[in-house]
Design an enzyme around this catalytic site. Structure first.
Site, PDB file in Angstrom:
ATOM      1  N   GLY A 152      -3.311   4.924  -1.882  1.00 30.68           N
ATOM      2  CA  GLY A 152      -3.198   3.191  -3.067  1.00 30.68           C
ATOM      3  C   GLY A 152      -3.224   2.264  -1.938  1.00 30.68           C
ATOM      4  O   GLY A 152      -4.222   2.272  -1.080  1.00 30.68           O
ATOM      5  N   CYS A 170      -6.669  -2.142   9.904  1.00 28.88           N
ATOM      6  CA  CYS A 170      -8.043  -1.743   9.423  1.00 28.88           C
ATOM      7  C   CYS A 170      -9.013  -1.480   9.687  1.00 28.88           C
ATOM      8  O   CYS A 170     -10.191  -1.789   9.522  1.00 28.88           O
ATOM      9  CB  CYS A 170      -7.785  -2.052   8.227  1.00 28.88           C
ATOM     10  SG  CYS A 170      -6.598  -2.254   6.802  1.00 28.88           S
TER      11      CYS A 170
END
Length: 213
Positions: A152, A170
């Site tokens: 999530g 990321c």
């Protein structure tokens, strides 16, 4: 109109790997009548690599463990003071909902939550998550199995951001991270304050009737 039931579990501080394996078990053992769930957790300090995560995005070693996960995306960091929302839903229950639209719903839930505090957040087409003034406040990574999602989002509320400097967050070199406490009174930047707003917006976007357990 809210029509689908949704169970919201407030799980507090939980080990990352244990929670991940519980998500896998839940997804593998669910059936057509299993009610969708949201798990709200915090994790002790941990770096997690996405399924295709590149080791070079870990810039320096530390005493913080690194866990290879099965979610999408590259490396990120979890720690107390970050609201992690795991989304265990059967996407097939929603007419015309695909994975990209689920990502959009998650991003918009965060954008709307930030708007509740008078903050303008926004997603990026080419880099999932939510940003404020070029800095990233929420990271996102999902896994889909048998038409059902797990993993999530991770929403920075009031935490130690320094370990993000040990990685390319990321997978983006030089990406700056931020948190809600940078923009509002720190006493208001709590998970107990933020999580009901986030759940409300997510439930409204996807037509859920949420029940806290």
């Amino acid at each position: 109109m809210a029509t689908l039931p949704l169970i919201v579990r407030q799980l507090g501080l939980q080990d990352y790997q244990e929670t991940w394996h519980k998500m896998q078990d839940f997804t593998d053992n669910r059936h057509a009548d299993t009610i969708d769930e949201i798990w709200l957790v915090e994790h002790p300090p941990v770096f997690t690599q996405g399924q295709a995560g590149k080791p070079e995005h870990l810039l320096q070693s530390s005493d913080i463990p690194v866990v290879q996960s099965d979610r999408g995306g590259q490396i990120t960091y979890h720690a107390p003071g970050q609201l992690v929302m795991y989304v265990l839903i059967d996407i097939r229950r929603h007419q015309n909902l695909n994975v990209r639209q689920l990502v959009t719903a998650l991003e918009q839930s965060v954008v709307k939550t930030l708007a509740d505090y008078g903050i303008e957040g926004y997603p990026k087409v080419d880099a999932p998550g939510v940003y404020i003034e070029g800095k990233k406040i929420c990271s996102l990574g999902l896994r889909i199995r048998k038409g059902c999602s797990f993993h999530g989002l991770a929403f920075n509320i009031h935490m130690d951001l320094n370990p993000f400097h040990y990685i390319n967050p990321c997978g983006y070199a030089g990406l700056e991270m931020c948190q809600l406490a940078d923009f509002i009174e720190k006493k208001d930047a709590t998970l107990d304050n933020v999580s009901p707003k986030l759940i409300k917006h997510f439930a409204e976007l996807l037509g859920y009737n949420a029940t806290n357990i």
